[in-house]
Design a protein around this motif. Structure first.
Motif, PDB file in Angstrom:
ATOM      1  N   UNK A  85      -4.627  45.643  16.942  1.00  0.00           N
ATOM      2  CA  UNK A  85      -4.763  45.301  15.526  1.00  0.00           C
ATOM      3  C   UNK A  85      -3.633  46.578  14.848  1.00  0.00           C
ATOM      4  N   UNK A  86      -3.343  46.320  13.821  1.00  0.00           N
ATOM      5  CA  UNK A  86      -2.002  47.334  13.205  1.00  0.00           C
ATOM      6  C   UNK A  86      -2.744  48.093  12.436  1.00  0.00           C
ATOM      7  N   UNK A  87      -2.362  49.318  12.877  1.00  0.00           N
ATOM      8  CA  UNK A  87      -2.584  50.397  11.311  1.00  0.00           C
ATOM      9  C   UNK A  87      -1.775  51.269  11.555  1.00  0.00           C
ATOM     10  N   UNK A  88      -1.936  53.021  10.813  1.00  0.00           N
ATOM     11  CA  UNK A  88      -0.588  53.627  10.203  1.00  0.00           C
ATOM     12  C   UNK A  88      -1.725  54.741  10.954  1.00  0.00           C
ATOM     13  N   UNK A  89      -0.246  55.872  11.108  1.00  0.00           N
ATOM     14  CA  UNK A  89      -0.691  56.572  11.420  1.00  0.00           C
ATOM     15  C   UNK A  89       0.419  58.172  10.512  1.00  0.00           C
ATOM     16  N   UNK A  90       0.034  59.588  10.850  1.00  0.00           N
ATOM     17  CA  UNK A  90       1.269  60.426  10.374  1.00  0.00           C
ATOM     18  C   UNK A  90       0.072  61.774  11.152  1.00  0.00           C
TER      19      UNK A  90
END
Length: 156
Positions: A85-90
């Motif tokens: 699963x792909x998501x984003x982070x920061x």
């Protein structure tokens, strides 16, 4: 009497001069350094969720076997060898909309699917950050409860 008045005026002037001094530059550089350290730590290796408590309900097992990679370009990958699963982070500095104004560094996670991973999507406040552990908290608005999330680095 005049000496006391002059002394008092000087003391007040000195007080207001030091009380109103700004140390925003040092806070800003300290915040930037903290963000840099957190980003560098999570960029290294893979991580696993060792604790996830959603409003008092432990949901850690929902993420058992998944390794998280906090990649370049703010790409977050969760993989268990079968599912990917792909998501984003920061990691950001923003105390204007923070749930906890005393902690102005947010660890942001976003997944759209599946629902289990979408539950992790939030702007988390950082409770603890080391090179091997990130402990996060989110206090939901409107009486929604408090969530706790802990990532620990895998030993490689």
């Amino acid at each position: 009497m005049k000496k006391r008045l002059i002394f008092g005026a000087l003391a007040m002037a000195l007080f207001f001069t030091t009380a109103c001094s700004s140390d925003d530059d040092s806070n800003s550089s300290s915040t930037s350094e903290t963000i840099r350290q957190i980003v560098n730590a999570v960029h290294s290796g893979t991580w696993r969720i060792t604790s996830y408590i959603d409003s008092g309900t432990t949901k850690t097992n929902d993420y058992a076997g998944y390794n998280f990679t906090f990649g370049a370009g703010d790409i977050l990958i969760a993989n268990n060898g079968t599912n990917n699963y792909q998501g984003t982070w920061s990691v950001t500095h923003d105390d204007s909309n923070d749930d906890n104004p005393g902690n102005d560094i947010d660890f942001n996670i976003s997944f759209t699917t599946p629902v289990t991973f979408a539950d992790l999507s939030d702007d988390w406040d950082i409770l603890e950050s080391t090179s091997t552990k990130i402990r996060l908290v989110d206090v939901s608005g409107g009486g929604g409860g408090t969530d706790y999330l802990t990532f620990e680095k895998n030993v490689e």
